[in-house]
Enzyme design. Structure first.
Site, PDB file in Angstrom:
ATOM      1  N   GLY A  49       0.843  -1.193   0.000  1.00  0.00           N
ATOM      2  CA  GLY A  49       0.000   0.000   0.000  1.00  0.00           C
ATOM      3  C   GLY A  49       0.870   1.232   0.000  1.00  0.00           C
ATOM      4  N   GLN A  54       2.884   9.945   1.414  1.00  0.00           N
ATOM      5  CA  GLN A  54       4.163   9.238   1.540  1.00  0.00           C
ATOM      6  C   GLN A  54       5.106   9.547   0.382  1.00  0.00           C
ATOM      7  OE1 GLN A  54       2.241   5.196   2.208  1.00  0.00           O
ATOM      8  NE2 GLN A  54       4.124   5.017   3.378  1.00  0.00           N
ATOM      9  N   CYS A  95       5.652  -0.416   7.112  1.00  0.00           N
ATOM     10  CA  CYS A  95       5.265   0.774   6.346  1.00  0.00           C
ATOM     11  C   CYS A  95       6.491   1.238   5.565  1.00  0.00           C
ATOM     12  CB  CYS A  95       4.812   1.867   7.319  1.00  0.00           C
ATOM     13  SG  CYS A  95       4.351   3.409   6.509  1.00  0.00           S
ATOM     14  N   LEU A  96       6.304   1.597   4.297  1.00  0.00           N
ATOM     15  CA  LEU A  96       7.444   2.028   3.485  1.00  0.00           C
ATOM     16  C   LEU A  96       8.095   3.288   4.052  1.00  0.00           C
ATOM     17  CD1 LEU A  96       6.150   1.374  -0.164  1.00  0.00           C
ATOM     18  CD2 LEU A  96       7.784   0.016   1.150  1.00  0.00           C
ATOM     19  N   HIS A 137      -4.801   1.118   7.120  1.00  0.00           N
ATOM     20  CA  HIS A 137      -3.465   1.718   7.264  1.00  0.00           C
ATOM     21  C   HIS A 137      -3.309   2.907   6.293  1.00  0.00           C
ATOM     22  CE1 HIS A 137       1.121   1.122   7.712  1.00  0.00           C
ATOM     23  NE2 HIS A 137       1.012   1.983   6.708  1.00  0.00           N
ATOM     24  N   GLU A 138      -3.739   2.707   5.043  1.00  0.00           N
ATOM     25  CA  GLU A 138      -3.566   3.774   4.032  1.00  0.00           C
ATOM     26  C   GLU A 138      -4.508   4.944   4.284  1.00  0.00           C
ATOM     27  OE1 GLU A 138      -0.918   3.618   2.412  1.00  0.00           O
ATOM     28  OE2 GLU A 138      -0.578   1.510   2.870  1.00  0.00           O
ATOM     29  N   HIS A 141      -3.046   7.148   6.771  1.00  0.00           N
ATOM     30  CA  HIS A 141      -2.013   8.047   6.221  1.00  0.00           C
ATOM     31  C   HIS A 141      -2.627   9.350   5.711  1.00  0.00           C
ATOM     32  CE1 HIS A 141       1.938   6.174   6.218  1.00  0.00           C
ATOM     33  NE2 HIS A 141       1.471   5.031   5.723  1.00  0.00           N
TER      34      HIS A 141
HETATM   35 ZN    ZN Z   1       2.320   3.199   5.707  1.00  0.00          ZN
END
Ligand code: ZN
Length: 191
Positions: A49, A54, A95-96, A137-138, A141
């Site tokens: 994701g 991000q 998470c990236l 999660h997204e 963000h």
């Molecule tokens: Zn993330």
């Protein structure tokens, strides 16, 4: 970290704490941006994701997939909203924007998300298990909420490669303090 054109912002970058704005126009420029997001996620090889903040843009766009496998389709959601959630699950997340960090997070087990797709049509996505986790999660963000905010504190850990283990890695326990220090140092190095 630079991947396929878009730079993934790492924890400590203030944009990750800002609330993203609703998309009003779906145009060629946005389509191009979404394609770049997808390329960035594919290039990461592990990402399932990615939310627009991000990669440095405060718009309500997120992409998700069920598995970090190139054959798995990527869903793109514009202005996504969590409209229903049912039951709970606890499982490991990464998470990236937090390279190699893992933590257990409690999430809804089943969700219904409403969004607009890149063609401008309303869409409903019903998801269960892992995809439900990724979706929530997204969406977090887009509101400046990060998985460490919801993580079970004693589950925070770094993923360390370790050939002696069955999975090829082990988890080294950490704390929020150590996480802040590590990412502060990383930012000092790159600035
Ligand atoms: Zn993330």
């Amino acid at each position: 970290m630079i991947m396929a054109g878009l730079r993934v912002r790492i924890y400590g970058d203030s944009i990750l704490r800002k609330k993203a704005k609703r998309v009003r126009n779906i145009d060629d420029e946005l389509h191009h941006f979404i394609e770049q997001m997808a390329e960035t996620m594919r290039a990461s090889q592990i990402g399932v994701g990615l939310a627009a903040p991000q990669v440095g843009r405060l718009v309500r766009v997120a992409i998700v997939r069920e598995d970090a496998d190139d054959d798995v389709p990527i869903h793109c959601l514009i202005n996504p909203r969590l409209v229903e959630q049912e039951e709970e699950q606890t499982g490991s997340e990464g998470c990236l924007s937090f390279p190699t960090l893992r933590a257990d997070v409690q999430r809804p087990l089943r969700v219904l998300v409403e969004a607009i797709n890149p063609d401008g049509e309303e869409m409903h996505l019903e998801a269960e298990g892992f995809l439900a986790r990724v979706l929530v999660h997204e969406i977090d963000h887009l509101n400046g909420v990060l998985f460490i905010d919801r993580a079970e504190r004693d589950s925070l850990g770094w993923l360390i490669p370790d050939e002696d283990t069955e999975d090829g890695y082990r988890i080294e326990s950490t704390s929020l303090d150590q996480i802040h220090r590590k990412f502060d140092r990383l930012h000092q190095k790159t600035e």
